[in-house]
Design a protein around this motif. Structure first.
Motif, PDB file in Angstrom:
ATOM      1  N   PRO A 131       2.185  -6.452   8.962  1.00 56.49           N
ATOM      2  CA  PRO A 131       3.287  -6.211   9.907  1.00 56.49           C
ATOM      3  C   PRO A 131       2.821  -6.286  11.359  1.00 56.49           C
ATOM      4  O   PRO A 131       2.762  -5.282  12.073  1.00 56.49           O
ATOM      5  CB  PRO A 131       3.781  -4.809   9.526  1.00 56.49           C
ATOM      6  CG  PRO A 131       2.616  -4.144   8.904  1.00 56.49           C
ATOM      7  CD  PRO A 131       1.775  -5.222   8.267  1.00 56.49           C
ATOM      8  N   GLN A 132       2.507  -7.480  11.785  1.00 60.77           N
ATOM      9  CA  GLN A 132       1.915  -7.673  13.109  1.00 60.77           C
ATOM     10  C   GLN A 132       2.873  -7.268  14.229  1.00 60.77           C
ATOM     11  O   GLN A 132       2.483  -6.548  15.154  1.00 60.77           O
ATOM     12  CB  GLN A 132       1.515  -9.140  13.289  1.00 60.77           C
ATOM     13  CG  GLN A 132       0.803  -9.394  14.599  1.00 60.77           C
ATOM     14  CD  GLN A 132       0.434 -10.862  14.793  1.00 60.77           C
ATOM     15  OE1 GLN A 132       1.109 -11.746  14.276  1.00 60.77           O
ATOM     16  NE2 GLN A 132      -0.620 -11.110  15.514  1.00 60.77           N
ATOM     17  N   ALA A 189       0.837  -1.209   0.000  1.00 64.36           N
ATOM     18  CA  ALA A 189       0.000   0.000   0.000  1.00 64.36           C
ATOM     19  C   ALA A 189       0.871   1.258   0.000  1.00 64.36           C
ATOM     20  O   ALA A 189       1.373   1.662   1.046  1.00 64.36           O
ATOM     21  CB  ALA A 189      -0.914  -0.001   1.220  1.00 64.36           C
ATOM     22  N   PRO A 190       1.049   1.872  -1.164  1.00 60.16           N
ATOM     23  CA  PRO A 190       1.844   3.099  -1.234  1.00 60.16           C
ATOM     24  C   PRO A 190       1.095   4.279  -0.616  1.00 60.16           C
ATOM     25  O   PRO A 190      -0.127   4.229  -0.468  1.00 60.16           O
ATOM     26  CB  PRO A 190       2.020   3.304  -2.740  1.00 60.16           C
ATOM     27  CG  PRO A 190       0.821   2.659  -3.350  1.00 60.16           C
ATOM     28  CD  PRO A 190       0.473   1.498  -2.447  1.00 60.16           C
ATOM     29  N   MET A 206       6.664  -4.642   5.910  1.00 62.34           N
ATOM     30  CA  MET A 206       7.207  -3.275   5.885  1.00 62.34           C
ATOM     31  C   MET A 206       6.189  -2.357   6.559  1.00 62.34           C
ATOM     32  O   MET A 206       4.978  -2.540   6.383  1.00 62.34           O
ATOM     33  CB  MET A 206       7.415  -2.808   4.438  1.00 62.34           C
ATOM     34  CG  MET A 206       8.496  -3.561   3.679  1.00 62.34           C
ATOM     35  SD  MET A 206       8.301  -3.371   1.885  1.00 62.34           S
ATOM     36  CE  MET A 206       8.603  -1.632   1.696  1.00 62.34           C
ATOM     37  N   SER A 207       6.698  -1.392   7.299  1.00 61.94           N
ATOM     38  CA  SER A 207       5.789  -0.459   7.970  1.00 61.94           C
ATOM     39  C   SER A 207       6.549   0.800   8.355  1.00 61.94           C
ATOM     40  O   SER A 207       7.773   0.847   8.246  1.00 61.94           O
ATOM     41  CB  SER A 207       5.211  -1.103   9.231  1.00 61.94           C
ATOM     42  OG  SER A 207       6.248  -1.314  10.163  1.00 61.94           O
ATOM     43  N   VAL A 258       2.917  -0.766   5.434  1.00 68.62           N
ATOM     44  CA  VAL A 258       3.242  -0.626   4.008  1.00 68.62           C
ATOM     45  C   VAL A 258       2.868  -1.916   3.286  1.00 68.62           C
ATOM     46  O   VAL A 258       2.298  -1.894   2.206  1.00 68.62           O
ATOM     47  CB  VAL A 258       4.737  -0.302   3.811  1.00 68.62           C
ATOM     48  CG1 VAL A 258       5.095  -0.259   2.330  1.00 68.62           C
ATOM     49  CG2 VAL A 258       5.075   1.033   4.487  1.00 68.62           C
ATOM     50  N   THR A 259       3.163  -3.053   3.940  1.00 62.35           N
ATOM     51  CA  THR A 259       2.661  -4.325   3.412  1.00 62.35           C
ATOM     52  C   THR A 259       1.360  -4.634   4.156  1.00 62.35           C
ATOM     53  O   THR A 259       1.313  -4.560   5.379  1.00 62.35           O
ATOM     54  CB  THR A 259       3.657  -5.474   3.658  1.00 62.35           C
ATOM     55  OG1 THR A 259       3.990  -5.506   5.040  1.00 62.35           O
ATOM     56  CG2 THR A 259       4.928  -5.313   2.844  1.00 62.35           C
ATOM     57  N   LEU A 260       0.329  -4.931   3.411  1.00 61.11           N
ATOM     58  CA  LEU A 260      -0.945  -5.315   4.046  1.00 61.11           C
ATOM     59  C   LEU A 260      -1.064  -6.829   4.105  1.00 61.11           C
ATOM     60  O   LEU A 260      -1.720  -7.380   4.984  1.00 61.11           O
ATOM     61  CB  LEU A 260      -2.120  -4.705   3.283  1.00 61.11           C
ATOM     62  CG  LEU A 260      -2.139  -3.167   3.270  1.00 61.11           C
ATOM     63  CD1 LEU A 260      -3.296  -2.659   2.417  1.00 61.11           C
ATOM     64  CD2 LEU A 260      -2.226  -2.595   4.678  1.00 61.11           C
TER      65      LEU A 260
END
Lengths: 350, 467
Positions: free
Chosen positions: A284-285, A138-139, A235-236, A278-280
């Motif tokens: 990113p738990q 998700a940008p 990524m977050s 950033v990654t769904l």
């Protein structure tokens, strides 16, 4: 080197630097500019561009191109991406790399062309049939429309799995500076599985059918193991979370709105922070829990709590307070609305 | 046990059970057709070069038998998969194989469009007048009155249409090279089918284009008949509706060349266009939010873009977010521009620092959102009938008149830019704004000077009347 450019155009630039070989797509607002720039840039670069007769055709053309070991992409919005779900399932089942871009508009049904984030569940939970997962990124800026497109191709190749760039109409239509990538993405060797019409790959088979239940189950387990391996790719971003009393969280354009709200609230003396996935998928738990701990959470999204449900699912705190600030129908949530809700929670907690 | 056929695998390792027999029922046409294809591939020496796309249905398992590259895709989509393949490996040979439900119903448009594009693959269409694998249902090709599991009273053509004659339909298209209908109902017909299949593959070997062969084929199991009766149904009944023969053969003609597009490098296309330096944070530059609004066609979006371009050239953080879609055609258009020395949060604006409004709806929509300390510039021919929030500085400005008086009626947006510069609302050197304005007319150099004139006249007006 950089240029002031539209988010949708940045996707095509990213695809070029990712080494994408072919674009198959069908026009739809607010994603069409991706097709426009692909039509302009791909042919002179020796890449294929084809405007397909429908989204179903486009995703299956991608299946064909991927079978031959080529990288392909398409871009669409809700109604079109819905039509591609069977194909996404087949790509996942046959373990083929391909990148789909969803520039979200409103729904359900025809909806309108305004920004919304109602495709979250379809993208992240898998809108097609069967036990599969899609890599979802998700940008939240024009730069990331390019960079995360490249990342989609990278992960798609690494895991032989479809990847989806989940953008929204704000990100597709807005312009910002794009610093162009320095290098082309290295290509992985697909010889072991692709079918490209030569002696080396003649023995190969691309399919997703196993008539024997035991074999189909084995295939399912193999996929599940792969999804487990993907979990290292999260990524977050975390912004001012350390000393915060309340964590705002949102993805895509909502994370930008949250950031403005955090800055504004901080200037008023409220201790708030922002967690942005950033990654769904993979979600990113760990990063979410590190940023949130047992603090209160305000989820900001342009949908009916689809993302909130995932935040709730992934938070390990016992009975965390999770509030929702959301708009739908093409209305962006305002910084003011987010601030008001945040203040309410903070003052309520005192 | 069958004798190994040319082009088939030695043993059918992918198949469960017996490794030397096919999974097809006795009297089914599929085995014959696939043998003919395999034998043709072997004789033409193209097995290494060939990718075969299996359909869904009884023939889903062509890859058990055909010794070449194999791909199996979704129901109805073999043609679309093949269309993708021929673009991925244009110098190779692609075969798509579909049944009558697959091609004639769910995937018809994909097949039709592939034929219309003349995509270079051999397309084999097996017509047995019903759905076989799923249990003998009505197909688009089922004959009038034909009883199937979903037409138990017989096919009623008034309600379900006449049998779909795919060859005849495709023959209306310009791009197919070869179209023929054959049958595998008896030996004599099989020999003709063999010839047609080889021709379709020869056309691929020569890179000539799209070749379509429809093959009438018996399905004893679903016809509830023995092999002989099923074959008789094909010859006696189906052929009345689906006459055999070649509808088109242009294989002697030269394959047409596609449009020549001059090759360019990535650097040439992408990098050459990118000239700006990296953005660096400039904490001294205060964030400003601009909203531009008016009717579509008034140049509102361009006005915002000139400002955004100027700020971007100076290495500032800038976002430009437009209204888009049908809204901009005739209705209202607006854009939000945020300029900042630091990373920008929301590109959407709740409360603009500067509102430029060129029509009444813009005032109605955005003026109430303005806060104390902000600035409104509005086209002074529009009556200001709305309550101005406290603390907002208001500048009526005759942008349209200034533009017309200086010979460019459409340049009201340029006049507004001049006004903003003169009022010191842009927080950047004048020459950088002027340069961005000139750049915006890069495609129409004739307009640079006239717009410059409007720009200067607007500045003069603002200087004398507003400052």
């Amino acid at each position: 080197m950089r240029k002031f450019i539209k988010g949708n155009d940045a996707v095509t630039i990213g695809a070029i630097y990712a080494g994408c070989d072919a674009y198959f797509g069908y026009p739809i607002t607010p994603a069409s500019e991706i097709a426009h720039t692909a039509a302009l840039y791909f042919p002179p670069l020796g890449k294929e561009f084809l405007q397909a007769e429908c989204e179903t055709a486009a995703i299956n053309m991608m299946y064909g191109a991927a079978s031959a070991g080529k990288l392909s992409m398409t871009a669409s919005s809700g109604p079109g991406v819905s039509l591609m779900q069977e194909g996404m399932s087949y790509l996942a089942g046959a373990q083929l790399p391909a990148v789909v871009v969803d520039v979200m508009r409103t729904g359900p049904g025809l909806g309108n062309i305004g920004p919304e984030q109602g495709d979250y569940n379809q993208a992240v939970k898998g809108g097609g049939h069967g036990n599969y997962r899609t890599i979802v990124l998700a940008p939240n800026s024009v730069q990331e429309m390019c960079d995360l497109t490249i990342k989609c191709f990278e992960l798609s190749m690494r895991y032989r799995n479809p990847a989806l760039l989940l953008a929204d109409a704000v990100l597709g239509q807005m312009m910002e500076s794009l610093t162009i990538p320095k290098d082309m993405l290295p290509r992985e060797d697909f010889s072991s599985w692709c079918v490209r019409g030569d002696a080396e790959t003649r023995k190969n088979l691309v399919c997703s059918i196993y008539l024997e239940p035991d074999l189909q189950e084995d295939h399912n387990w193999l996929l599940q193991e792969k999804y487990e391996r993907m979990q290292c790719e999260t990524m977050s971003e975390s912004y001012l979370c350390e000393d915060a009393d309340l964590i705002l969280t949102g993805y895509g354009s909502c994370s930008r709105i949250c950031r403005s709200a955090v800055d504004a609230l901080r200037s008023e003396g409220y201790k708030v922070g922002l967690f942005r996935p950033v990654t769904l998928y993979p979600f990113p738990q760990n990063e979410l829990n590190e940023s949130v701990g047992s603090k209160d959470v305000l989820v900001v999204e342009l949908s009916n709590g689809q993302y909130r449900d995932d935040v709730r699912l992934h938070l390990k705190a016992c009975d965390p307070r999770i509030e929702l600030a959301n708009r739908m129908g093409g209305n962006l949530i305002s910084v003011e609305e987010v601030k008001t809700k945040a203040r309410e929670i903070l003052e309520d907690g005192q | 046990m069958i004798i190994k056929s040319k082009g088939f695998y030695e043993e059918f390792e992918r198949k469960a059970g017996r490794k030397r027999t096919t999974h097809y029922c006795a009297g089914c046409g599929h085995g014959i057709i696939q043998k003919l294809i395999a034998e043709a591939m072997a004789d033409l020496g193209i097995q290494d070069d060939t990718v075969f796309v299996s359909p869904v249905g009884c023939a889903a398992f062509c890859y058990y038998y055909l010794d070449c590259g194999n791909v199996a895709g979704p129901h109805g989509r073999a043609a679309a998969v093949a269309s993708g393949l021929v673009r991925a490996i244009p110098d190779k040979i692609v075969i798509a194989y579909q049944g009558d439900g697959d091609l004639g119903a769910i995937g018809f448009n994909n097949a039709f469009q592939a034929a219309n594009r003349g995509d270079g693959f051999a397309h084999f269409f097996v017509n047995n007048a019903l759905y076989a694998m799923t249990g003998g249902q009505l197909a688009p090709t089922s004959l009038p009155g034909q009883k199937t599991t979903t037409s138990p009273y017989g096919r009623d053509v008034v309600k379900t249409g006449e049998p779909l004659k795919v060859c005849e339909i495709f023959n209306q298209l310009d791009r197919p090279v070869y179209i023929e209908r054959v049958s595998v109902a008896d030996t004599k017909r099989i020999m003709k089918a063999r010839k047609a299949i080889r021709k379709a593959l020869q056309i691929q070997k020569e890179g000539k284009g799209y070749a379509f062969v429809e093959i009438l084929s018996p399905c004893p199991t679903n016809m509830r008949a023995d092999s002989v009766k099923a074959a008789q149904f094909v010859t006696d009944e189906m052929e009345k509706t689906f006459p055999l023969g070649c509808l088109r053969d242009r294989s002697d003609e030269e394959a047409p060349c596609c449009m020549d597009i001059a090759p360019r490098s990535v650097d040439d296309i992408v990098s050459a266009d990118y000239e700006g330096d990296e953005i660096t944070d400039m904490p001294d530059i205060k964030e400003r939010k601009y909203k531009f609004s008016g009717f579509g066609g008034q140049g509102i979006l361009s006005l915002g873009l000139v400002l955004a371009d100027a700020a971007s050239e100076l290495g500032r953080h800038v976002s430009w977010f437009p209204s888009y879609g049908p809204e901009q055609r005739g209705g209202s258009a607006s854009c939000s521009v945020v300029v900042s020395g630091l990373e920008i949060g929301s590109p959407a604006i709740d409360h603009p620092d500067v509102l430029v409004a060129m029509n009444q709806p813009s005032l109605e929509r955005f003026l109430p959102t303005m806060q104390s300390g902000s600035v409104l510039i509005y086209e002074s021919s529009v009556p200001l009938e709305i309550q101005v929030p406290e603390g907002v500085t208001v500048y009526p400005f005759p942008a349209a008149d200034i533009a017309s008086d200086n010979g460019v009626a459409k340049a009201a947006n340029t006049a507004l830019l001049g006004c903003m510069v003169e009022l010191g609302l842009l927080d950047m050197p004048d020459e950088d704004v002027a340069a961005a304005l000139a750049r915006s007319f890069a495609a129409k150099p004739k307009l640079v000077d006239s717009n410059k004139k409007v720009f200067e006249a607007a500045r003069a007006y603002a200087r004398e009347r507003l400052v």
